[in-house]
Design a protein around this motif. Structure first.
Motif, PDB file in Angstrom:
ATOM      1  N   VAL A  10      -3.371  -6.680  22.314  1.00 21.94           N
ATOM      2  CA  VAL A  10      -3.341  -5.684  21.078  1.00 21.94           C
ATOM      3  C   VAL A  10      -4.351  -6.125  20.146  1.00 21.94           C
ATOM      4  O   VAL A  10      -5.275  -5.087  19.735  1.00 21.94           O
ATOM      5  N   ARG A  11      -4.294  -7.095  19.655  1.00 23.42           N
ATOM      6  CA  ARG A  11      -5.155  -7.741  18.645  1.00 23.42           C
ATOM      7  C   ARG A  11      -6.630  -7.925  19.079  1.00 23.42           C
ATOM      8  O   ARG A  11      -7.644  -7.697  18.320  1.00 23.42           O
ATOM      9  N   ASP A  12      -6.935  -8.231  20.366  1.00 21.59           N
ATOM     10  CA  ASP A  12      -8.205  -8.367  20.827  1.00 21.59           C
ATOM     11  C   ASP A  12      -8.912  -7.172  21.397  1.00 21.59           C
ATOM     12  O   ASP A  12     -10.076  -7.243  21.179  1.00 21.59           O
ATOM     13  N   PHE A  13      -7.999  -6.092  21.278  1.00 19.28           N
ATOM     14  CA  PHE A  13      -8.384  -4.830  21.532  1.00 19.28           C
ATOM     15  C   PHE A  13      -9.331  -4.052  20.147  1.00 19.28           C
ATOM     16  O   PHE A  13     -10.096  -3.278  20.342  1.00 19.28           O
ATOM     17  N   VAL A  14      -8.772  -4.625  19.048  1.00 20.16           N
ATOM     18  CA  VAL A  14      -9.158  -4.050  17.870  1.00 20.16           C
ATOM     19  C   VAL A  14     -10.686  -4.015  17.718  1.00 20.16           C
ATOM     20  O   VAL A  14     -11.270  -3.201  17.606  1.00 20.16           O
ATOM     21  N   VAL A  42       9.496  -3.488  17.537  1.00 21.27           N
ATOM     22  CA  VAL A  42       8.504  -4.499  18.201  1.00 21.27           C
ATOM     23  C   VAL A  42       7.415  -4.185  19.175  1.00 21.27           C
ATOM     24  O   VAL A  42       7.724  -3.472  20.005  1.00 21.27           O
ATOM     25  N   MET A  43       6.133  -4.378  18.668  1.00 25.91           N
ATOM     26  CA  MET A  43       5.258  -3.884  19.769  1.00 25.91           C
ATOM     27  C   MET A  43       4.845  -4.962  20.673  1.00 25.91           C
ATOM     28  O   MET A  43       4.634  -6.480  20.221  1.00 25.91           O
ATOM     29  N   TRP A  97      -1.757  -1.789  15.505  1.00 24.83           N
ATOM     30  CA  TRP A  97      -1.682  -0.419  15.821  1.00 24.83           C
ATOM     31  C   TRP A  97      -1.849   0.539  14.862  1.00 24.83           C
ATOM     32  O   TRP A  97      -2.495   1.419  15.087  1.00 24.83           O
ATOM     33  N   ILE A  98      -0.978   0.186  13.700  1.00 19.52           N
ATOM     34  CA  ILE A  98      -1.135   1.142  12.633  1.00 19.52           C
ATOM     35  C   ILE A  98      -2.719   1.159  11.968  1.00 19.52           C
ATOM     36  O   ILE A  98      -3.257   2.415  11.692  1.00 19.52           O
ATOM     37  N   GLY A 133       6.454   5.881  15.745  1.00 24.11           N
ATOM     38  CA  GLY A 133       5.922   4.488  15.657  1.00 24.11           C
ATOM     39  C   GLY A 133       5.645   3.790  14.365  1.00 24.11           C
ATOM     40  O   GLY A 133       6.092   2.932  14.197  1.00 24.11           O
ATOM     41  N   MET A 134       5.009   4.442  13.489  1.00 23.41           N
ATOM     42  CA  MET A 134       4.792   3.724  12.194  1.00 23.41           C
ATOM     43  C   MET A 134       6.005   3.525  11.478  1.00 23.41           C
ATOM     44  O   MET A 134       6.094   2.382  10.903  1.00 23.41           O
ATOM     45  N   ARG A 135       7.026   4.567  11.527  1.00 19.28           N
ATOM     46  CA  ARG A 135       8.540   4.330  10.878  1.00 19.28           C
ATOM     47  C   ARG A 135       8.838   3.108  11.461  1.00 19.28           C
ATOM     48  O   ARG A 135       9.441   2.263  10.903  1.00 19.28           O
ATOM     49  N   LEU A 136       8.953   3.200  12.765  1.00 20.12           N
ATOM     50  CA  LEU A 136       9.631   2.004  13.311  1.00 20.12           C
ATOM     51  C   LEU A 136       9.252   0.487  13.148  1.00 20.12           C
ATOM     52  O   LEU A 136       9.880  -0.310  12.929  1.00 20.12           O
ATOM     53  N   ILE A 137       7.711   0.761  13.158  1.00 23.21           N
ATOM     54  CA  ILE A 137       7.184  -0.753  12.903  1.00 23.21           C
ATOM     55  C   ILE A 137       7.757  -1.106  11.588  1.00 23.21           C
ATOM     56  O   ILE A 137       7.882  -2.355  11.405  1.00 23.21           O
ATOM     57  N   LEU A 138       7.415  -0.143  10.640  1.00 19.93           N
ATOM     58  CA  LEU A 138       7.643  -0.648   9.043  1.00 19.93           C
ATOM     59  C   LEU A 138       9.062  -0.999   8.691  1.00 19.93           C
ATOM     60  O   LEU A 138       9.213  -1.563   8.101  1.00 19.93           O
ATOM     61  N   THR A 139      10.010  -0.161   9.393  1.00 20.33           N
ATOM     62  CA  THR A 139      11.292  -0.407   9.337  1.00 20.33           C
ATOM     63  C   THR A 139      11.773  -1.925   9.379  1.00 20.33           C
ATOM     64  O   THR A 139      12.364  -2.363   8.617  1.00 20.33           O
ATOM     65  N   LEU A 140      11.237  -2.311  10.375  1.00 20.52           N
ATOM     66  CA  LEU A 140      11.692  -3.657  10.734  1.00 20.52           C
ATOM     67  C   LEU A 140      10.955  -4.556   9.649  1.00 20.52           C
ATOM     68  O   LEU A 140      11.879  -5.683   9.405  1.00 20.52           O
ATOM     69  N   CYS A 141       9.893  -4.256   9.078  1.00 23.61           N
ATOM     70  CA  CYS A 141       9.508  -5.180   7.864  1.00 23.61           C
ATOM     71  C   CYS A 141       9.919  -4.760   6.496  1.00 23.61           C
ATOM     72  O   CYS A 141       9.934  -5.746   5.644  1.00 23.61           O
TER      73      CYS A 141
END
Ligand code: GLC
Length: 562
Positions: free
Chosen positions: A132-136, A182-183, A221-222, A246-254
């Motif tokens: 994911v990070r390499d694709f940015v 988690v992604m 991803w966001i 997706g955004m909500r799930l990722i951020l809810t974790l944090c």
């Protein structure tokens, strides 16, 4: 609503939009045309029921095509060369060719790029996967070149994959179930030519070396979702229920409450680009800066519906607290260093100046010499009685781009890079961290990691991919000449050395001990840096304007104004 004015969130019914004025209007500033691709509502609505699940896998039956680097490579002239009148460097053509060769296909559609095309190495490990990070940087290169399709597929595919994993089975490391948001760090597309199926296998950390959690994946991803939206004007993707969730799930974790006394995000070691033990556990700058940027992106993309509103309120509060904390406690310049050096310890109560009880004797010697009179940076980590004074490139550049750094701090970071050019850039841009950890400290901190010996890999190695982040930061701060200097250095070696993953040595003179060749993000990072310099309006995809409501309350150090 608090914070919305400056962050450019427009509430249009239950929808949100990103207006061109939300961020630095660089097109006006630089008098260059913006990439203006007509708004499309072309989100692929094929239903998830098309997909069948298996143990740890997502399978598409009866479908041809798969992971095929080079399979559809044919070098297409980059659209940019048609658009721009400049004479591209000869390396640019080869870089595009290599980038196209790295493309990964799923069901006939490009969905990402592999980590490295260096299959000569005895052990490919997971470099044949889409990280994911390499694709940015690959994604940004494609967006800047007017080819958003692969980015869209990546964003959707990744999210579909995730949704599917949520529905079909649980993400586990041994017997432990991971959080919903988690992604994956990476995924691989497998092609079965006999059964004609494409299979995606994702790694959420359960296969990764050291079983490290990719905390940065969800943030990237966001960030990429916003870059796609800004660049294409196509809001329909971000507005789909899947992306909103997706955004909500990722951020809810944090954003969930815990025992924290700080707004920074508590992390385990190896949770970002530095994905091995390197003493970055706690509150690493790399993650805090990405967290901040992802929050700002989500604030622009989340809808003001019932679920979105709740998330937005939490984001706004966190952004305020996080920017205050980072700007106050992570910031180091000459004045601040001198203040810490003279700190008293064991202070109790609200009046404490030395809030984290940092013991001045713990300040490493090197930092006194390293700190210029002009300049400053966000240090690596701050937690009780522990300050990691190391410089980390990604965190500082992302701090500039997201406006976590105030304009004065951004300038000071650029001043530092200029003043400490030999240390931070040397002969190959750019040091991932500075300085290297050596001897006994290396044994303790890295656990004797032979890959992370001094001035190698994550331990003071030089990573060409960071060139795009430096270039973006240079453009934002109005100092493109710094980027030009760095790009020239890269051009003298990168192609000749077959696009290595990293370089070793104090000056970054040697191709890294175990560096892969044909490393995709080294290639894409170079292309993005070149394209941004040629057309600085591209910066809007990845940059955020300062939010005036987040002004720091701390006094400015003398070095910010000189
Ligand atoms: C290494 C790097 C990591 C990168 C991966 C694929 O593990 O540390 O940042 O994502 O290789 O290139």
């Amino acid at each position: 609503m608090e914070g919305t004015k400056e962050t450019g969130l427009r509430n249009v019914g239950s929808h949100c939009s990103i207006s061109d004025n939300d961020d630095y209007d660089l097109s006006r500033l630089l008098d260059k045309p913006r990439l203006n691709i007509e708004r499309k509502r072309s989100f692929d609505e094929r239903s998830l029921s098309e997909l069948s699940t298996g143990l740890g896998r997502v399978t598409l039956d009866g479908l041809d095509s798969a992971y095929s680097p080079g399979g559809r490579s044919g070098f297409n002239t980059p659209a940019s060369s048609a658009r721009h009148s400049f004479e591209p460097h000869p390396m640019v053509g080869e870089a595009w060719e290599a980038l196209r060769r790295s493309m990964v296909y799923f069901r006939g559609q490009p969905v990402g790029t592999i980590g490295a095309g260096d299959h000569a190495s005895e052990d490919v490990l997971n470099y044949d996967q889409v990280f994911v990070r390499d694709f940015v940087p690959s994604a940004l290169a494609f967006l800047m070149n007017g080819e958003p399709e692969i980015v869209k597929n990546f964003l959707v595919k990744n999210f579909r994959l995730k949704t599917l994993l949520l529905q079909g089975w649980e993400k586990r490391v041994d017997r432990f179930k991971l959080g919903e948001g988690v992604m994956p760090a990476s995924f691989k597309v497998l092609h079965d030519p006999i059964r004609k199926t494409d299979t995606v296998v994702a790694d959420f950390g359960e296969s990764a070396i050291g079983r490290v959690a990719p905390v940065d994946s969800g943030f990237w991803w966001i960030i990429l979702l916003r870059a796609y939206t800004k660049s294409t004007g196509d809001l329909s993707l971000a507005e789909t229920p899947e992306c909103q969730k997706g955004m909500r799930l990722i951020l809810t974790l944090c954003l969930s409450e815990g025992f924290d006394t700080f707004p920074t995000l508590l992390c385990a070691d190896g949770c970002s680009m530095i994905d091995r033990r390197m003493g970055i556990y706690g509150y690493p700058i790399e993650i805090q800066a990405l967290f901040f940027m992802a929050l700002r992106c989500a604030l622009q993309l989340l809808k003001h519906d019932t679920e979105g509103k709740e998330c937005i309120e939490r984001i706004v509060k966190r952004l305020h607290a996080l920017s205050y904390h980072m700007r106050s406690y992570f910031w180091l310049d000459f004045q601040q260093l001198n203040d810490i050096y003279r700190y008293k310890t064991e202070e109790y109560s609200h009046t404490a100046v030395n809030k984290f009880n940092v013991i001045p004797d713990s300040i490493p010697y090197w930092v006194f010499d390293f700190m210029p009179t002009r300049g400053g940076y966000f240090i690596g980590n701050v937690s009780p009685a522990r300050m990691d004074f190391r410089w980390f490139c990604l965190g500082n550049c992302v701090a500039i781009l997201s406006s976590l750094a105030t304009p004065e701090q951004s300038m000071a970071i650029m001043d530092l890079i200029e003043e400490r050019w030999e240390e931070l850039v040397g002969e190959m841009p750019l040091k991932i961290s500075y300085p290297a950890i050596e001897s006994h400290e290396w044994r303790i901190v890295t656990g004797c990691d032979p890959k992370n010996t001094r001035w190698s890999y994550h331990n003071g190695g030089s990573w060409p991919v960071l060139l795009w982040l430096l270039t973006a930061a240079c453009i934002k701060t109005g100092r493109p000449q710094i980027a030009r200097r760095a790009i020239e250095l890269a051009e003298s070696r990168l192609q000749k050395d077959s696009w290595p993953e990293y370089y070793d040595g104090k000056l970054g003179r040697y191709v890294g001990k175990q560096a892969r060749k044909q490393q995709t993000w080294s290639i894409a990072g170079y292309l993005v840096a070149k394209m941004m310099l040629e057309d600085p309006s591209h910066l809007g995809m990845i940059s955020h304007e300062e939010d005036k409501q987040m002004k720091p309350l701390i006094k400015r150090s003398a070095s910010w104004t000189c």
